[in-house]
Design an enzyme around this catalytic site. Sequence first.
Site, PDB file in Angstrom:
ATOM      1  N   GLY A   1      12.960  -5.056  -2.209  1.00 54.29           N
ATOM      2  CA  GLY A   1      12.591  -4.369  -3.183  1.00 54.29           C
ATOM      3  C   GLY A   1      13.269  -4.043  -4.900  1.00 54.29           C
ATOM      4  O   GLY A   1      12.663  -3.606  -5.777  1.00 54.29           O
TER       5      GLY A   1
ATOM      6  N   ALA B   1      14.707  -5.513  -7.280  1.00 53.69           N
ATOM      7  CA  ALA B   1      14.908  -6.707  -8.513  1.00 53.69           C
ATOM      8  C   ALA B   1      13.246  -5.613  -9.477  1.00 53.69           C
ATOM      9  O   ALA B   1      13.298  -6.159 -10.722  1.00 53.69           O
ATOM     10  CB  ALA B   1      13.868  -8.496  -8.387  1.00 53.69           C
TER      11      ALA B   1
ATOM     12  N   ASP C   1      12.600 -13.986   1.563  1.00 55.90           N
ATOM     13  CA  ASP C   1      10.773 -13.691   1.593  1.00 55.90           C
ATOM     14  C   ASP C   1      11.045 -12.628   3.174  1.00 55.90           C
ATOM     15  O   ASP C   1      11.030 -13.343   4.166  1.00 55.90           O
ATOM     16  CB  ASP C   1      10.152 -14.597   1.595  1.00 55.90           C
ATOM     17  CG  ASP C   1       8.994 -14.751   1.680  1.00 55.90           C
ATOM     18  OD1 ASP C   1       8.325 -13.260   1.761  1.00 55.90           O
ATOM     19  OD2 ASP C   1       7.894 -15.515   1.639  1.00 55.90           O
TER      20      ASP C   1
ATOM     21  N   GLY D   1       7.266  -4.744  -2.155  1.00 57.78           N
ATOM     22  CA  GLY D   1       5.614  -3.921  -0.798  1.00 57.78           C
ATOM     23  C   GLY D   1       4.640  -4.744  -1.879  1.00 57.78           C
ATOM     24  O   GLY D   1       5.339  -5.469  -3.096  1.00 57.78           O
TER      25      GLY D   1
ATOM     26  N   SER E   1       2.911   5.784   0.902  1.00 61.34           N
ATOM     27  CA  SER E   1       1.909   5.503  -0.075  1.00 61.34           C
ATOM     28  C   SER E   1       1.003   6.984   0.193  1.00 61.34           C
ATOM     29  O   SER E   1       0.265   7.524   0.913  1.00 61.34           O
ATOM     30  CB  SER E   1       1.070   4.419  -0.543  1.00 61.34           C
ATOM     31  OG  SER E   1       0.144   4.650  -1.550  1.00 61.34           O
TER      32      SER E   1
ATOM     33  N   TYR F   1      -3.782  -1.880   1.812  1.00 53.18           N
ATOM     34  CA  TYR F   1      -2.868  -2.079   1.291  1.00 53.18           C
ATOM     35  C   TYR F   1      -2.985  -0.072   2.054  1.00 53.18           C
ATOM     36  O   TYR F   1      -1.488  -0.063   2.884  1.00 53.18           O
ATOM     37  CB  TYR F   1      -2.847  -0.931   0.128  1.00 53.18           C
ATOM     38  CG  TYR F   1      -1.703  -1.043  -0.767  1.00 53.18           C
ATOM     39  CD1 TYR F   1      -0.963  -1.524  -0.907  1.00 53.18           C
ATOM     40  CD2 TYR F   1      -2.045   0.371  -0.841  1.00 53.18           C
ATOM     41  CE1 TYR F   1       0.628  -1.402  -0.837  1.00 53.18           C
ATOM     42  CE2 TYR F   1      -0.800   0.676  -1.582  1.00 53.18           C
ATOM     43  CZ  TYR F   1       0.143   0.216  -1.257  1.00 53.18           C
ATOM     44  OH  TYR F   1       1.529   1.029  -1.941  1.00 53.18           O
TER      45      TYR F   1
ATOM     46  N   LYS G   1       0.496   0.968   5.064  1.00 50.66           N
ATOM     47  CA  LYS G   1       1.531   2.811   4.672  1.00 50.66           C
ATOM     48  C   LYS G   1       0.813   3.089   5.786  1.00 50.66           C
ATOM     49  O   LYS G   1       2.643   4.159   5.545  1.00 50.66           O
ATOM     50  CB  LYS G   1       0.903   2.630   3.051  1.00 50.66           C
ATOM     51  CG  LYS G   1       0.892   1.597   2.471  1.00 50.66           C
ATOM     52  CD  LYS G   1       3.169   1.596   1.634  1.00 50.66           C
ATOM     53  CE  LYS G   1       2.711   0.856   0.632  1.00 50.66           C
ATOM     54  NZ  LYS G   1       4.726  -0.029   0.640  1.00 50.66           N
TER      55      LYS G   1
HETATM   56  N1  LIG Z   1       3.941   1.761  -8.326  1.00 52.58           N
HETATM   57  C1  LIG Z   1       2.861   2.947  -7.129  1.00 52.58           C
HETATM   58  O1  LIG Z   1       1.858   2.981  -7.716  1.00 52.58           O
HETATM   59  C2  LIG Z   1       3.351   2.749  -5.763  1.00 52.58           C
HETATM   60  C3  LIG Z   1       2.635   3.718  -5.033  1.00 52.58           C
HETATM   61  C4  LIG Z   1       2.617   4.210  -3.554  1.00 52.58           C
HETATM   62  C5  LIG Z   1       3.875   3.647  -3.349  1.00 52.58           C
HETATM   63  N2  LIG Z   1       4.387   2.765  -3.667  1.00 52.58           N
HETATM   64  C6  LIG Z   1       5.372   1.352  -3.058  1.00 52.58           C
HETATM   65  O2  LIG Z   1       6.351   1.317  -3.471  1.00 52.58           O
HETATM   66  C7  LIG Z   1       6.962   0.280  -3.243  1.00 52.58           C
HETATM   67  C8  LIG Z   1       7.668  -0.364  -4.219  1.00 52.58           C
HETATM   68  O3  LIG Z   1       6.620  -0.334  -5.377  1.00 52.58           O
HETATM   69  P1  LIG Z   1       6.973  -0.967  -6.595  1.00 52.58           P
HETATM   70  O4  LIG Z   1       5.528  -0.020  -7.945  1.00 52.58           O
HETATM   71  O5  LIG Z   1       8.199  -0.776  -7.503  1.00 52.58           O
HETATM   72  O6  LIG Z   1       6.782  -2.491  -7.370  1.00 52.58           O
HETATM   73  P2  LIG Z   1       7.140  -3.152  -7.822  1.00 52.58           P
HETATM   74  O7  LIG Z   1       6.057  -4.546  -7.408  1.00 52.58           O
HETATM   75  O8  LIG Z   1       7.681  -2.760  -9.129  1.00 52.58           O
HETATM   76  O9  LIG Z   1       8.265  -3.718  -7.155  1.00 52.58           O
HETATM   77  C9  LIG Z   1       7.556  -4.412  -5.286  1.00 52.58           C
HETATM   78  C10 LIG Z   1       9.085  -5.772  -5.446  1.00 52.58           C
HETATM   79  O10 LIG Z   1       9.180  -6.084  -3.683  1.00 52.58           O
HETATM   80  C11 LIG Z   1       8.969  -7.243  -3.774  1.00 52.58           C
HETATM   81  N3  LIG Z   1       8.802  -8.176  -2.975  1.00 52.58           N
HETATM   82  C12 LIG Z   1       7.463  -8.252  -2.865  1.00 52.58           C
HETATM   83  N4  LIG Z   1       7.471  -9.065  -1.355  1.00 52.58           N
HETATM   84  C13 LIG Z   1       8.437  -9.928  -0.912  1.00 52.58           C
HETATM   85  C14 LIG Z   1       8.756 -10.832  -0.145  1.00 52.58           C
HETATM   86  N5  LIG Z   1       7.907 -10.555   0.553  1.00 52.58           N
HETATM   87  N6  LIG Z   1      10.092 -10.546  -0.076  1.00 52.58           N
HETATM   88  C15 LIG Z   1      11.165  -9.917  -0.632  1.00 52.58           C
HETATM   89  N7  LIG Z   1      10.344  -8.219  -1.679  1.00 52.58           N
HETATM   90  C16 LIG Z   1       9.728  -8.979  -1.662  1.00 52.58           C
HETATM   91  C17 LIG Z   1       9.115  -8.318  -5.180  1.00 52.58           C
HETATM   92  O11 LIG Z   1       9.544  -9.285  -5.843  1.00 52.58           O
HETATM   93  C18 LIG Z   1       9.458  -6.530  -6.325  1.00 52.58           C
HETATM   94  O12 LIG Z   1      10.478  -6.982  -6.837  1.00 52.58           O
HETATM   95  C19 LIG Z   1       6.010  -0.579  -2.462  1.00 52.58           C
HETATM   96  O13 LIG Z   1       6.494  -0.847  -0.911  1.00 52.58           O
HETATM   97  C20 LIG Z   1       4.888   0.104  -2.863  1.00 52.58           C
HETATM   98  O14 LIG Z   1       3.349   0.072  -1.709  1.00 52.58           O
HETATM   99  C21 LIG Z   1       4.311   1.939  -5.061  1.00 52.58           C
END
Ligand SMILES: NC(=O)c1ccc[n+]([C@@H]2O[C@H](COP(=O)([O-])OP(=O)(O)OC[C@H]3O[C@@H](n4cnc5c(N)ncnc54)[C@H](O)[C@@H]3O)[C@@H](O)[C@H]2O)c1
Length: 268
Positions: free
Chosen positions: A12, A14, A45, A75, A119, A157, A161
């Site tokens: 993840g 990117a 993926d 995620g 999370s 979700y 987690k």
């Molecule tokens: N942002 C929040 O509020 C939050 C809160 C709690 C936990 N999280 C967790 O933190 C992690 C990062 O989240 P974020 O907010 O930076 O999200 P984001 O959407 O900014 O980044 C997630 C990345 O995962 C990649 N991804 C999604 N599906 C994929 C797949 N099948 N194969 C490969 N890559 C894949 C996406 O392309 C994206 O670049 C996640 O696991 C999320 O559940 C986020």
Amino acid sequence: MSKVLSTIAITGAASGIGAATRHRLLEHGHRVIGVDLHDADVEADLGTPEGRAHAIEHITHHCHGALDGLVTCAGLTGLPDRPASKLVSVNYFGTVELLAGLRGVLANGHEAAAVALSSNATTTQPGISMALVDACLAGDEAKALALAGDGESLSTYGVTKLALARWIRRHAPTEEWVGAGITLNAVAPGATQTPLLQEGLDHPVVGPLIEDFPVPIGRRGKPEEIAKFIEFLLGPDGRFFCGSILFCDGGTDALLRADDSPPPWQPT
Ligand SMILES: NC(=O)c1ccc[n+]([C@@H]2O[C@H](COP(=O)([O-])OP(=O)(O)OC[C@H]3O[C@@H](n4cnc5c(N)ncnc54)[C@H](O)[C@@H]3O)[C@@H](O)[C@H]2O)c1
């Protein structure tokens, strides 16, 4: 030119927290192997067994068989129109299979550390299906996907987690992990301003729910704040952390579940 200190793979990478972590580690002279659907060193993926196998093979190749750190950020958020099974395959199996598949190369690394993204939904989301948590932990992906089904994923979700947090606590203190010199922990953020959160905010049903979710500190988290903490857990000062699920959520969990954590041990 900065010296390369260690080699760390980030799924993840990117976007959001993964991208902020990548940026910070590169700035500090580390080598990063980014994994994502697009814009990454390894494009895969992680929602499919083939994609996970591809990622494991290519990370192993890029790190020459020795990895010092792994951060699993890939995620998806839960949405009324996103199938629950999709969340199970990406958030849970796309994480634990990478952890398990790269454990051997982490054991070859120097003071290796793995950090997963759980999370605060684990403790603050009502209606978590423990049957699905158990199906995930049993490792039977087909059964877990069938149980999750293709309906809404809002409530799934937290399932993914929580199952991940339990997987980490079960594995971290074992011979295979800490016994092999690898620390394994999870960060459990609350609402953090990233494209994942924005996708929810933009949704007509989910947006108001997120807006109403209390964050006592009065603002959302920044991906850079989470990235700094991940960097700490990967580094030499984080070596005493083992199997911890570390909340970083502006006070939401403390507000909603004040006396539920830490739960005392009351043997029967
Ligand atoms: N942002 C929040 O509020 C939050 C809160 C709690 C936990 N999280 C967790 O933190 C992690 C990062 O989240 P974020 O907010 O930076 O999200 P984001 O959407 O900014 O980044 C997630 C990345 O995962 C990649 N991804 C999604 N599906 C994929 C797949 N099948 N194969 C490969 N890559 C894949 C996406 O392309 C994206 O670049 C996640 O696991 C999320 O559940 C986020």
